[in-house]
Design a protein around this motif. Structure first.
Motif, short mmCIF file in Angstrom:
data_model
loop_
_atom_site.label_atom_id
_atom_site.label_comp_id
_atom_site.label_asym_id
_atom_site.label_seq_id
_atom_site.Cartn_x
_atom_site.Cartn_y
_atom_site.Cartn_z
N GLN A 80 -17.69 39.47 8.92
CA GLN A 80 -17.29 39.87 7.57
C GLN A 80 -18.39 40.76 7.00
OE1 GLN A 80 -14.35 38.58 6.25
NE2 GLN A 80 -14.53 39.78 4.41
N ASN A 100 -6.73 37.63 3.03
CA ASN A 100 -7.70 38.35 2.20
C ASN A 100 -7.73 37.74 0.81
OD1 ASN A 100 -7.87 40.06 4.38
ND2 ASN A 100 -6.53 41.59 3.49
N ARG A 105 -11.51 43.86 1.52
CA ARG A 105 -12.52 43.46 2.50
C ARG A 105 -12.68 44.49 3.60
NH1 ARG A 105 -10.99 40.66 7.63
NH2 ARG A 105 -8.78 41.01 7.87
#
Length: 90
Positions: free
Chosen positions: A19, A74, A78
C-alpha cells in the motif's frame, strides 16, 4: 459520496501487495481453493472462510498465495503496487 465497491478475486499468481497511498480493507481466505469449482461470480467470501480481515495503510503490505480468494475494498482513493510471482514450472 460514491459507493465503495468490493470485488472478490482469485489470482493464478502469488502476490505481494504494498500500500503506497490511501487505505484498503482486505479480507482473504485461509486456503487455496480449486478455482474450477468456484463460480467467477462469487459474491460471499464468508462461504470460503475469512482468515485475514485488516486495513492496510501506507507502508503496509499483504502476501496473498495464488488461488486464495481475496476481497480488497477501497476506503479512500489509493495507490498500491503489486508484485506477482509465478513459479518456473517446466
Amino acid at each position: 459520496m460514491d459507493k465503495l465497491e468490493s470485488t472478490l478475486i482469485k489470482d493464478t499468481a502469488t502476490n505481494l501487495i504494498v500500500q503506497a497511498v490511501g487505505r484498503t480493507h482486505w479480507r482473504c481466505c485461509k486456503d487455496s481453493v480449486d478455482t474450477s469449482k468456484v463460480s467467477p461470480n462469487v459474491k460471499n467470501i464468508e462461504d470460503y472462510g475469512v482468515y485475514i480481515d485488516e486495513v492496510l495503510e501506507p507502508g503496509d503490505a499483504i502476501f496473498i498465495p495464488k488461488e486464495v480468494i481475496h476481497e480488497p475494498r477501497n476506503l479512500t482513493s489509493r495507490i498500491s503496487v503489486s508484485f506477482p510471482m509465478r513459479s518456473r514450472e517446466k
